[in-house]
Write a protein that holds these residues in place. Structure first.
Motif, PDB file in Angstrom:
ATOM      1  N   ILE A  27       0.851  -1.180   0.000  1.00 16.15           N
ATOM      2  CA  ILE A  27       0.000   0.000   0.000  1.00 16.15           C
ATOM      3  C   ILE A  27       0.890   1.232   0.000  1.00 16.15           C
ATOM      4  CG2 ILE A  27      -1.765   1.315   1.232  1.00 16.15           C
ATOM      5  CD1 ILE A  27      -2.889  -1.301   2.270  1.00 16.15           C
ATOM      6  N   THR A  29       0.849   5.364   0.037  1.00 15.91           N
ATOM      7  CA  THR A  29       0.024   6.538   0.338  1.00 15.91           C
ATOM      8  C   THR A  29       0.770   7.794  -0.098  1.00 15.91           C
ATOM      9  OG1 THR A  29       0.891   6.690   2.605  1.00 15.91           O
ATOM     10  CG2 THR A  29      -1.115   5.406   2.292  1.00 15.91           C
ATOM     11  N   ILE A  55      -6.786  -0.771   4.526  1.00 14.41           N
ATOM     12  CA  ILE A  55      -7.177   0.551   4.028  1.00 14.41           C
ATOM     13  C   ILE A  55      -7.970   1.309   5.093  1.00 14.41           C
ATOM     14  CG2 ILE A  55      -8.613   1.765   2.344  1.00 14.41           C
ATOM     15  CD1 ILE A  55      -7.745  -0.351   0.287  1.00 14.41           C
ATOM     16  N   LEU A  58      -5.577   2.683   7.689  1.00 14.05           N
ATOM     17  CA  LEU A  58      -4.798   3.818   7.191  1.00 14.05           C
ATOM     18  C   LEU A  58      -5.664   5.060   7.039  1.00 14.05           C
ATOM     19  CD1 LEU A  58      -2.531   1.976   4.621  1.00 14.05           C
ATOM     20  CD2 LEU A  58      -1.799   3.053   6.761  1.00 14.05           C
ATOM     21  N   GLU A  59      -6.904   4.898   6.559  1.00 14.44           N
ATOM     22  CA  GLU A  59      -7.803   6.045   6.435  1.00 14.44           C
ATOM     23  C   GLU A  59      -8.140   6.618   7.801  1.00 14.44           C
ATOM     24  OE1 GLU A  59     -10.090   5.144   2.233  1.00 14.44           O
ATOM     25  OE2 GLU A  59     -11.002   4.399   4.087  1.00 14.44           O
ATOM     26  N   ALA A  63      -4.480   8.810   6.325  1.00 18.49           N
ATOM     27  CA  ALA A  63      -3.753   8.624   5.067  1.00 18.49           C
ATOM     28  C   ALA A  63      -4.639   8.995   3.884  1.00 18.49           C
ATOM     29  CB  ALA A  63      -3.272   7.185   4.939  1.00 18.49           C
ATOM     30  N   ILE A  66      -4.411   6.631  -1.527  1.00 16.30           N
ATOM     31  CA  ILE A  66      -4.022   5.242  -1.276  1.00 16.30           C
ATOM     32  C   ILE A  66      -4.062   4.422  -2.568  1.00 16.30           C
ATOM     33  CG2 ILE A  66      -4.663   3.130  -0.051  1.00 16.30           C
ATOM     34  CD1 ILE A  66      -5.779   4.968   2.179  1.00 16.30           C
ATOM     35  N   VAL A  68      -3.112   0.407  -3.983  1.00 15.23           N
ATOM     36  CA  VAL A  68      -2.915  -0.948  -3.466  1.00 15.23           C
ATOM     37  C   VAL A  68      -2.439  -1.879  -4.575  1.00 15.23           C
ATOM     38  CG1 VAL A  68      -4.008  -2.905  -2.321  1.00 15.23           C
ATOM     39  CG2 VAL A  68      -4.749  -0.586  -1.781  1.00 15.23           C
TER      40      VAL A  68
END
Length: 100
Positions: A27, A29, A55, A58-59, A63, A66, A68
């Motif tokens: 991933i 960012t 995800i 991270l969100e 972040a 993104i 992937v």
């Protein structure tokens, strides 16, 4: 029986990873500028099933931008913070240990 299966699966994942044949979720960012590797996984389908949780985490941490990828690789570093010029190492956990 589940414990035996988990032990066999972990051994297979470790062997595949040692050979560079394990699957990883990469991933990237844009903000912060970081690359994260999550895995190893025995196959691409298992890696894809885990993506949503990574995800979301991270969100939640803020972040943005993104991207992937699911790929076979053997990352040297599990977190690469491009903004800081740092390489951070996380402890590797097998896919079946609750990373979803």
């Amino acid at each position: 029986m589940n414990t035996i299966w988990n032990n066999l699966k972990e051994a297979a994942i470790n062997s595949f990873n040692a050979l560079g044949l394990a699957w990883w979720v990469e991933i990237i960012t844009q903000n912060p500028r970081c690359t994260y590797y999550f895995g190893p996984f025995l196959n691409a389908d298992e890696a894809k099933l885990a993506i949503k949780g990574y995800i979301e985490d991270l969100e939640t941490e803020g972040a943005q931008g993104i991207q992937v990828n699911v790929k076979r690789c053997k990352p040297n570093d599990l977190t690469i913070a491009d903004d800081l010029g740092e390489r951070l190492d996380r402890k590797v956990k097998p896919a079946f240990s609750g990373q979803m």
